[in-house]
Design a protein around this motif. Structure first.
Motif, PDB file in Angstrom:
ATOM      1  N   HIS A  48       0.838  -1.205   0.000  1.00  0.00           N
ATOM      2  CA  HIS A  48       0.000   0.000   0.000  1.00  0.00           C
ATOM      3  C   HIS A  48       0.870   1.250   0.000  1.00  0.00           C
ATOM      4  O   HIS A  48       0.512   2.258  -0.637  1.00  0.00           O
ATOM      5  CB  HIS A  48      -0.931  -0.007   1.213  1.00  0.00           C
ATOM      6  CG  HIS A  48      -2.101   0.913   1.073  1.00  0.00           C
ATOM      7  ND1 HIS A  48      -3.140   0.683   0.193  1.00  0.00           N
ATOM      8  CD2 HIS A  48      -2.392   2.101   1.689  1.00  0.00           C
ATOM      9  CE1 HIS A  48      -4.024   1.663   0.278  1.00  0.00           C
ATOM     10  NE2 HIS A  48      -3.583   2.539   1.178  1.00  0.00           N
ATOM     11  N   VAL A  49       1.993   1.191   0.694  1.00  0.00           N
ATOM     12  CA  VAL A  49       2.953   2.302   0.667  1.00  0.00           C
ATOM     13  C   VAL A  49       3.401   2.566  -0.771  1.00  0.00           C
ATOM     14  O   VAL A  49       3.435   3.710  -1.242  1.00  0.00           O
ATOM     15  CB  VAL A  49       4.166   1.983   1.557  1.00  0.00           C
ATOM     16  CG1 VAL A  49       5.290   2.999   1.349  1.00  0.00           C
ATOM     17  CG2 VAL A  49       3.751   1.939   3.034  1.00  0.00           C
ATOM     18  N   ALA A  50       3.747   1.486  -1.486  1.00  0.00           N
ATOM     19  CA  ALA A  50       4.180   1.623  -2.878  1.00  0.00           C
ATOM     20  C   ALA A  50       3.049   2.154  -3.751  1.00  0.00           C
ATOM     21  O   ALA A  50       3.267   3.021  -4.613  1.00  0.00           O
ATOM     22  CB  ALA A  50       4.658   0.267  -3.406  1.00  0.00           C
ATOM     23  N   ALA A  51       1.843   1.655  -3.531  1.00  0.00           N
ATOM     24  CA  ALA A  51       0.699   2.075  -4.342  1.00  0.00           C
ATOM     25  C   ALA A  51       0.397   3.561  -4.150  1.00  0.00           C
ATOM     26  O   ALA A  51       0.106   4.279  -5.119  1.00  0.00           O
ATOM     27  CB  ALA A  51      -0.523   1.231  -3.996  1.00  0.00           C
ATOM     28  N   MET A  52       0.458   4.029  -2.918  1.00  0.00           N
ATOM     29  CA  MET A  52       0.177   5.448  -2.655  1.00  0.00           C
ATOM     30  C   MET A  52       1.239   6.354  -3.276  1.00  0.00           C
ATOM     31  O   MET A  52       0.920   7.414  -3.826  1.00  0.00           O
ATOM     32  CB  MET A  52       0.075   5.699  -1.149  1.00  0.00           C
ATOM     33  CG  MET A  52      -1.164   5.105  -0.500  1.00  0.00           C
ATOM     34  SD  MET A  52      -1.407   5.699   1.202  1.00  0.00           S
ATOM     35  CE  MET A  52       0.074   5.067   1.994  1.00  0.00           C
ATOM     36  N   LYS A  53       2.504   5.938  -3.175  1.00  0.00           N
ATOM     37  CA  LYS A  53       3.569   6.730  -3.785  1.00  0.00           C
ATOM     38  C   LYS A  53       3.380   6.790  -5.300  1.00  0.00           C
ATOM     39  O   LYS A  53       3.516   7.861  -5.917  1.00  0.00           O
ATOM     40  CB  LYS A  53       4.927   6.111  -3.450  1.00  0.00           C
ATOM     41  CG  LYS A  53       6.121   6.914  -3.950  1.00  0.00           C
ATOM     42  CD  LYS A  53       6.237   8.245  -3.216  1.00  0.00           C
ATOM     43  CE  LYS A  53       7.513   8.964  -3.564  1.00  0.00           C
ATOM     44  NZ  LYS A  53       7.612  10.288  -2.890  1.00  0.00           N
ATOM     45  N   PHE A  54       3.051   5.660  -5.897  1.00  0.00           N
ATOM     46  CA  PHE A  54       2.793   5.601  -7.335  1.00  0.00           C
ATOM     47  C   PHE A  54       1.640   6.521  -7.713  1.00  0.00           C
ATOM     48  O   PHE A  54       1.736   7.304  -8.665  1.00  0.00           O
ATOM     49  CB  PHE A  54       2.485   4.161  -7.729  1.00  0.00           C
ATOM     50  CG  PHE A  54       2.086   3.981  -9.172  1.00  0.00           C
ATOM     51  CD1 PHE A  54       3.040   3.946 -10.176  1.00  0.00           C
ATOM     52  CD2 PHE A  54       0.748   3.844  -9.516  1.00  0.00           C
ATOM     53  CE1 PHE A  54       2.670   3.787 -11.516  1.00  0.00           C
ATOM     54  CE2 PHE A  54       0.372   3.680 -10.844  1.00  0.00           C
ATOM     55  CZ  PHE A  54       1.342   3.655 -11.836  1.00  0.00           C
ATOM     56  N   ARG A  55       0.554   6.452  -6.966  1.00  0.00           N
ATOM     57  CA  ARG A  55      -0.631   7.296  -7.225  1.00  0.00           C
ATOM     58  C   ARG A  55      -0.250   8.771  -7.233  1.00  0.00           C
ATOM     59  O   ARG A  55      -0.642   9.527  -8.134  1.00  0.00           O
ATOM     60  CB  ARG A  55      -1.677   7.026  -6.144  1.00  0.00           C
ATOM     61  CG  ARG A  55      -2.909   7.916  -6.206  1.00  0.00           C
ATOM     62  CD  ARG A  55      -3.673   7.873  -4.890  1.00  0.00           C
ATOM     63  NE  ARG A  55      -2.868   8.393  -3.790  1.00  0.00           N
ATOM     64  CZ  ARG A  55      -3.167   8.207  -2.495  1.00  0.00           C
ATOM     65  NH1 ARG A  55      -4.247   7.514  -2.152  1.00  0.00           N
ATOM     66  NH2 ARG A  55      -2.389   8.718  -1.557  1.00  0.00           N
ATOM     67  N   ASP A  56       0.522   9.179  -6.232  1.00  0.00           N
ATOM     68  CA  ASP A  56       0.872  10.596  -6.099  1.00  0.00           C
ATOM     69  C   ASP A  56       1.802  11.050  -7.223  1.00  0.00           C
ATOM     70  O   ASP A  56       1.646  12.158  -7.762  1.00  0.00           O
ATOM     71  CB  ASP A  56       1.519  10.844  -4.740  1.00  0.00           C
ATOM     72  CG  ASP A  56       0.554  10.601  -3.581  1.00  0.00           C
ATOM     73  OD1 ASP A  56      -0.669  10.525  -3.827  1.00  0.00           O
ATOM     74  OD2 ASP A  56       1.030  10.472  -2.436  1.00  0.00           O
ATOM     75  N   LEU A  57       2.767  10.221  -7.576  1.00  0.00           N
ATOM     76  CA  LEU A  57       3.697  10.581  -8.652  1.00  0.00           C
ATOM     77  C   LEU A  57       2.967  10.717  -9.988  1.00  0.00           C
ATOM     78  O   LEU A  57       3.213  11.657 -10.754  1.00  0.00           O
ATOM     79  CB  LEU A  57       4.797   9.525  -8.767  1.00  0.00           C
ATOM     80  CG  LEU A  57       5.839   9.495  -7.654  1.00  0.00           C
ATOM     81  CD1 LEU A  57       6.715   8.256  -7.784  1.00  0.00           C
ATOM     82  CD2 LEU A  57       6.691  10.754  -7.649  1.00  0.00           C
ATOM     83  N   ALA A 266       7.186   6.177 -12.758  1.00  0.00           N
ATOM     84  CA  ALA A 266       6.581   6.276 -11.429  1.00  0.00           C
ATOM     85  C   ALA A 266       6.590   4.929 -10.719  1.00  0.00           C
ATOM     86  O   ALA A 266       6.798   4.856  -9.497  1.00  0.00           O
ATOM     87  CB  ALA A 266       5.152   6.804 -11.541  1.00  0.00           C
ATOM     88  N   ALA A 267       6.372   3.838 -11.458  1.00  0.00           N
ATOM     89  CA  ALA A 267       6.403   2.502 -10.859  1.00  0.00           C
ATOM     90  C   ALA A 267       7.796   2.191 -10.316  1.00  0.00           C
ATOM     91  O   ALA A 267       7.948   1.650  -9.211  1.00  0.00           O
ATOM     92  CB  ALA A 267       5.970   1.453 -11.879  1.00  0.00           C
ATOM     93  N   HIS A 268       8.829   2.529 -11.089  1.00  0.00           N
ATOM     94  CA  HIS A 268      10.205   2.304 -10.629  1.00  0.00           C
ATOM     95  C   HIS A 268      10.503   3.110  -9.365  1.00  0.00           C
ATOM     96  O   HIS A 268      11.082   2.585  -8.404  1.00  0.00           O
ATOM     97  CB  HIS A 268      11.196   2.669 -11.736  1.00  0.00           C
ATOM     98  CG  HIS A 268      11.380   1.586 -12.757  1.00  0.00           C
ATOM     99  ND1 HIS A 268      12.266   0.549 -12.589  1.00  0.00           N
ATOM    100  CD2 HIS A 268      10.784   1.376 -13.956  1.00  0.00           C
ATOM    101  CE1 HIS A 268      12.222  -0.262 -13.637  1.00  0.00           C
ATOM    102  NE2 HIS A 268      11.320   0.224 -14.486  1.00  0.00           N
ATOM    103  N   GLU A 269      10.094   4.363  -9.354  1.00  0.00           N
ATOM    104  CA  GLU A 269      10.382   5.218  -8.203  1.00  0.00           C
ATOM    105  C   GLU A 269       9.580   4.779  -6.976  1.00  0.00           C
ATOM    106  O   GLU A 269      10.075   4.807  -5.847  1.00  0.00           O
ATOM    107  CB  GLU A 269      10.107   6.671  -8.548  1.00  0.00           C
ATOM    108  CG  GLU A 269      11.094   7.233  -9.560  1.00  0.00           C
ATOM    109  CD  GLU A 269      10.883   8.721  -9.818  1.00  0.00           C
ATOM    110  OE1 GLU A 269      10.314   9.411  -8.950  1.00  0.00           O
ATOM    111  OE2 GLU A 269      11.292   9.183 -10.902  1.00  0.00           O
ATOM    112  N   ALA A 270       8.337   4.377  -7.182  1.00  0.00           N
ATOM    113  CA  ALA A 270       7.516   3.906  -6.067  1.00  0.00           C
ATOM    114  C   ALA A 270       8.074   2.605  -5.501  1.00  0.00           C
ATOM    115  O   ALA A 270       8.044   2.383  -4.281  1.00  0.00           O
ATOM    116  CB  ALA A 270       6.073   3.708  -6.524  1.00  0.00           C
ATOM    117  N   ALA A 271       8.595   1.747  -6.377  1.00  0.00           N
ATOM    118  CA  ALA A 271       9.199   0.488  -5.925  1.00  0.00           C
ATOM    119  C   ALA A 271      10.433   0.767  -5.068  1.00  0.00           C
ATOM    120  O   ALA A 271      10.621   0.166  -4.004  1.00  0.00           O
ATOM    121  CB  ALA A 271       9.570  -0.365  -7.133  1.00  0.00           C
TER     122      ALA A 271
END
Length: 333
Positions: A48-57, A266-271
């Motif tokens: 969920h942490v990764a998903a939220m970061k991805f959403r925001d980016l 964004a997926a790479h950065e969220a990961a």
């Protein structure tokens, strides 16, 4: 006005323009899109942490033209169901544990081989390099788009019955494993009664006592308060489990190139953000689990565990083509 004023003003404008996200340009004519991103864990979990970061980016870099709506807690189905939904377009994307993904592209299960990666950094080097990208690209063979590797992390054993220090201590324990043959065979070779089961079912089974234990990273044990049903944890770190930011090809193909580029980056950065967050929190989570009464074995007989799983390599090593050899060669460099 003084020439210096104009120069200063021009510099301010230039600096302001430079601070605007580079990705924001080019979305003025794009129709708004909402992407449904699903995962099977709760809001305290790293997924969920990764998903939220991805959403925001994504929102920031598309000027809000691409909205990501997150569906946690398996609200849209278990991981296999989510992947099947992506293939037909009923689900747009997700953060999915690698084990279920490997049921669609078998070679991705090479990452699940026990004790393959000595450290997180070794895993990141392979996943973020040519081998990892090659396998992400192969998801297109099954109508999926691999975006990036987040992580589930190094998996450890928990159980409700007794301390485990060697494989002999696992004899007869009913252990839930992911629905993936490498995990099933690994735990059978360790002496356990390995029971493949979706995670949502496993939570109920632990509460009811129909299984004795499970194996997952510290962040999962903490997020799901497994200390309430699992008294013992053994830090086996037997498998490093990636997770995959993955999208269905039906959704991917509808997006303009500019949006696709934003989504991949964004997926790479969220990961990367999730990986760092997991590492930072692990000591705190272990301390909290001990405080909750969980007995944690920090120093099991790993040599005995590694010897016990040698048959897994004999059975599966050749099934992955040259991937295992390439990974081992890369790790030696």
């Amino acid at each position: 006005m003084p020439t210096q004023w104009f120069r200063a003003a021009a510099l301010c404008v230039s600096s302001a323009l430079a601070s605007v996200p580079a990705f924001a340009a080019g979305f003025e004519d794009m129709d708004p899109v909402t992407l449904r991103l699903a995962h099977v864990v709760n809001e305290q979990d790293g997924f969920h942490v990764a998903a939220m970061k991805f959403r925001d980016l994504v929102a920031e870099r598309t000027d809000g033209k691409v909205t990501v709506k997150i569906f946690p807690n398996a609200s849209l189905g278990d991981e296999r169901t989510l992947l099947e939904g992506m293939q037909i377009g009923s689900v747009d994307m997700g953060v999915i544990t690698n084990g279920p993904v490997a049921n669609f592209v078998e070679d991705m299960a090479v990452f699940e081989l026990p004790f393959l990666f000595p450290t997180r950094q070794d895993a990141y080097r392979i996943l973020d390099g040519d081998i990892g990208q090659e396998l992400l690209d192969r998801l297109s063979e099954v109508n999926l788009k691999g975006l990036a590797y987040a992580e589930r992390g190094f998996r450890n054993l928990t159980n409700s019955e007794h301390p485990v220090n060697t494989p002999a201590d696992m004899d007869g324990l009913r252990i839930r494993v992911m629905e993936n043959p490498v995990y099933t065979d690994t735990f059978r070779d360790l002496g356990a009664n390995a029971i493949p089961m979706a995670w949502t079912e496993a939570l109920t089974a632990m509460q009811q006592g129909t299984i004795d234990g499970q194996e997952n990273p510290v962040n999962v044990v903490y997020a799901f308060k497994l200390s309430e049903t699992q008294k013992y944890m053994t830090m086996t770190r037997h498998t490093y489990a990636p997770a995959v930011f993955v999208m269905g090809m039906p959704t991917w193909n509808k997006l303009p190139k500019a949006a696709q580029d934003v989504i991949v980056k964004a997926a790479h950065e969220a990961a990367e953000y999730e990986r760092a967050d997991n590492a930072k929190k692990e000591d705190e989570q272990l301390a909290a689990l001990k405080e909750a009464g969980m007995q944690i074995n920090d120093d099991p007989d790993l040599a005995a565990f590694q010897k016990a799983v040698e048959p897994v390599y004999k059975k599966y090593g050749e099934r992955f083509g040259d991937y295992l050899e390439r990974i081992r060669a890369e790790l030696k460099n």
